[in-house]
Scaffold this motif. Structure first.
Motif, PDB file in Angstrom:
ATOM      1  N   ALA A  31       5.633   2.787  15.879  1.00 27.17           N
ATOM      2  CA  ALA A  31       4.881   2.811  14.624  1.00 27.17           C
ATOM      3  C   ALA A  31       4.171   4.148  14.457  1.00 27.17           C
ATOM      4  O   ALA A  31       3.652   4.714  15.419  1.00 27.17           O
ATOM      5  CB  ALA A  31       3.868   1.677  14.593  1.00 27.17           C
ATOM      6  N   VAL A  32       4.155   4.642  13.216  1.00 28.15           N
ATOM      7  CA  VAL A  32       3.434   5.865  12.867  1.00 28.15           C
ATOM      8  C   VAL A  32       2.655   5.605  11.579  1.00 28.15           C
ATOM      9  O   VAL A  32       2.976   4.687  10.817  1.00 28.15           O
ATOM     10  CB  VAL A  32       4.387   7.066  12.673  1.00 28.15           C
ATOM     11  N   TYR A  33       1.629   6.439  11.348  1.00 28.92           N
ATOM     12  CA  TYR A  33       0.833   6.309  10.129  1.00 28.92           C
ATOM     13  C   TYR A  33       0.741   7.656   9.443  1.00 28.92           C
ATOM     14  O   TYR A  33       0.470   8.676  10.082  1.00 28.92           O
ATOM     15  CB  TYR A  33      -0.573   5.799  10.450  1.00 28.92           C
ATOM     16  N   ASN A  34       0.984   7.667   8.126  1.00 27.93           N
ATOM     17  CA  ASN A  34       0.882   8.881   7.327  1.00 27.93           C
ATOM     18  C   ASN A  34      -0.373   8.792   6.464  1.00 27.93           C
ATOM     19  O   ASN A  34      -0.404   8.031   5.492  1.00 27.93           O
ATOM     20  CB  ASN A  34       2.120   9.031   6.437  1.00 27.93           C
ATOM     21  N   ASP A  40      -0.922   6.945   3.041  1.00 35.23           N
ATOM     22  CA  ASP A  40      -1.576   5.701   3.454  1.00 35.23           C
ATOM     23  C   ASP A  40      -0.549   4.615   3.782  1.00 35.23           C
ATOM     24  O   ASP A  40      -0.727   3.443   3.465  1.00 35.23           O
ATOM     25  CB  ASP A  40      -2.531   5.202   2.360  1.00 35.23           C
ATOM     26  N   VAL A  41       0.538   5.019   4.431  1.00 35.36           N
ATOM     27  CA  VAL A  41       1.628   4.091   4.733  1.00 35.36           C
ATOM     28  C   VAL A  41       1.951   4.120   6.224  1.00 35.36           C
ATOM     29  O   VAL A  41       2.028   5.185   6.841  1.00 35.36           O
ATOM     30  CB  VAL A  41       2.897   4.442   3.921  1.00 35.36           C
ATOM     31  N   PHE A  42       2.142   2.926   6.792  1.00 31.03           N
ATOM     32  CA  PHE A  42       2.636   2.780   8.158  1.00 31.03           C
ATOM     33  C   PHE A  42       4.161   2.625   8.106  1.00 31.03           C
ATOM     34  O   PHE A  42       4.697   1.988   7.195  1.00 31.03           O
ATOM     35  CB  PHE A  42       2.043   1.542   8.827  1.00 31.03           C
ATOM     36  N   ALA A  43       4.831   3.198   9.100  1.00 23.51           N
ATOM     37  CA  ALA A  43       6.289   3.105   9.161  1.00 23.51           C
ATOM     38  C   ALA A  43       6.736   2.891  10.596  1.00 23.51           C
ATOM     39  O   ALA A  43       6.007   3.204  11.544  1.00 23.51           O
ATOM     40  CB  ALA A  43       6.931   4.379   8.601  1.00 23.51           C
ATOM     41  N   LEU A  44       7.939   2.355  10.749  1.00 22.79           N
ATOM     42  CA  LEU A  44       8.601   2.294  12.045  1.00 22.79           C
ATOM     43  C   LEU A  44       9.619   3.426  12.107  1.00 22.79           C
ATOM     44  O   LEU A  44      10.340   3.668  11.133  1.00 22.79           O
ATOM     45  CB  LEU A  44       9.307   0.949  12.241  1.00 22.79           C
TER      46      LEU A  44
END
Length: 334
Positions: A94-97, A101-105
């Motif tokens: 998981a990462v956060y931008n 303001d979005v979390f992604a795999l």
């Protein structure tokens, strides 16, 4: 020019992922280096870089990203929830931008001709698992934390109604294979993995059939970095397979582990570290750790060695990374 021409190994990997998805062309957006696909109401983007010539061969970085949840003022709560959830993840981190303001795999491999037997199939499977996990996580976190799912839509077709049925079929293949006996048990490649540990680790011990425990240098005080690769721990959703765990012996508060884990995932995704970004930094037994689960379905004779080499490489660079941080934080000498 298009990746569909398969002019490079990286483009061959993108094509393999595309074929594994069994995509509905109406919900595909092509890029020169890959594609974005809407298998439901979340978007997954797969790309390859142009390749880097090094050590007499070209290495391609192939990546996949699925955005799944928005922070909406609850970023700290999402991070805290993810650090436990990712301990039971599979092949994506998981990462956060903060800008969106979005979390992604995210997941990725360093593809070469030498490792393609494992990495091509592993990457295709990792993307399918990533999409499934993103759907499960987005619903779970939105319900429990009252944040919003990172819905997305094709620019011309609009939102997709329903989920691609091929994904459900693929996931069923993983679970069916996981219900069978562990395919890594007693295989001869455990000896090859021992050779990797003999070359890279400080210490190691092996039962020669399903478990290797090793330690790696840690120059920030205390105990060494701990590594375990084993078939003993089944995955709660996927059953039998190969679990690999790298534990960093550094005391941290729980909230600190979650934020650091996401930062390390982001760092690996954006720096050239030559270890596959399959798996995730997370909290394991209340410590900072990197965890990877390779499902039974993905067994190849090359897989165990690839996992051990990647984890050994990760142990080396993360030790160097923390040493550099400590040196930067140290007061200047008088």
């Amino acid at each position: 020019m298009s990746w569909r021409q398969k002019r490079s190994l990286g483009e061959e990997f993108v094509s393999k992922i595309y074929d594994t998805f069994q995509v509905d062309e109406r919900y595909v957006l092509d890029h020169p280096d890959g594609f974005t696909y809407w298998s439901g109401d979340l978007a997954t983007t797969v790309r390859t870089d142009p390749g880097l010539f090094r050590q007499s061969q070209v290495t391609y970085r192939v990546t996949a990203t699925t955005e799944f949840i928005r922070g909406r003022g609850r970023v700290a709560e999402v991070i805290l929830a993810l650090e436990d959830i990712l301990d039971h993840g599979t092949m994506s981190g998981a990462v956060y931008n903060p800008q969106t303001d979005v979390f992604a795999l995210e997941c990725g491999v360093y593809a070469t001709e030498d490792n393609s037997e494992f990495s091509k199939g592993a990457m295709a499977a990792a993307v399918c698992l990533q999409v499934n996990e993103a759907m499960v996580l987005s619903t779970r976190l939105a319900e429990h934390l009252r944040t919003s799912i990172a819905y997305s839509a094709h620019p011309t077709q609009g939102p997709r109604s329903g989920v691609d049925e091929s994904l459900s079929h693929t996931f069923e293949q993983f679970t069916a294979s996981g219900a069978a006996p562990n395919r890594w048990h007693g295989q001869p490649e455990w000896q090859q993995a021992e050779w990797v540990m003999e070359r890279e680790a400080i210490t190691f011990e092996s039962d020669h059939k399903g478990r290797i425990h090793a330690t790696f240098p840690w120059h920030c005080g205390g105990e060494p970095i701990d590594f375990l690769v084993s078939i003993e721990e089944a995955h709660p959703r996927l059953g039998a397979g190969l679990h690999a765990t790298l534990v960093i012996p550094m005391p941290l508060p729980k909230a600190g582990i979650g934020k650091l884990a996401l930062n390390l995932n982001h760092y690996e995704a954006n720096e050239y570290k030559r270890c596959h970004t399959l798996g995730s930094w997370c909290m394991h037994d209340e410590k900072l750790a990197f965890r990877l689960f390779v499902p039974n379905l993905l067994y190849t004779p090359q897989a165990l060695t690839e996992v051990c080499v990647a984890m050994a490489t990760r142990a080396i660079w993360v030790d160097e990374w923390f040493v550099a941080l400590r040196q930067q934080a140290a007061p200047p000498s008088s």
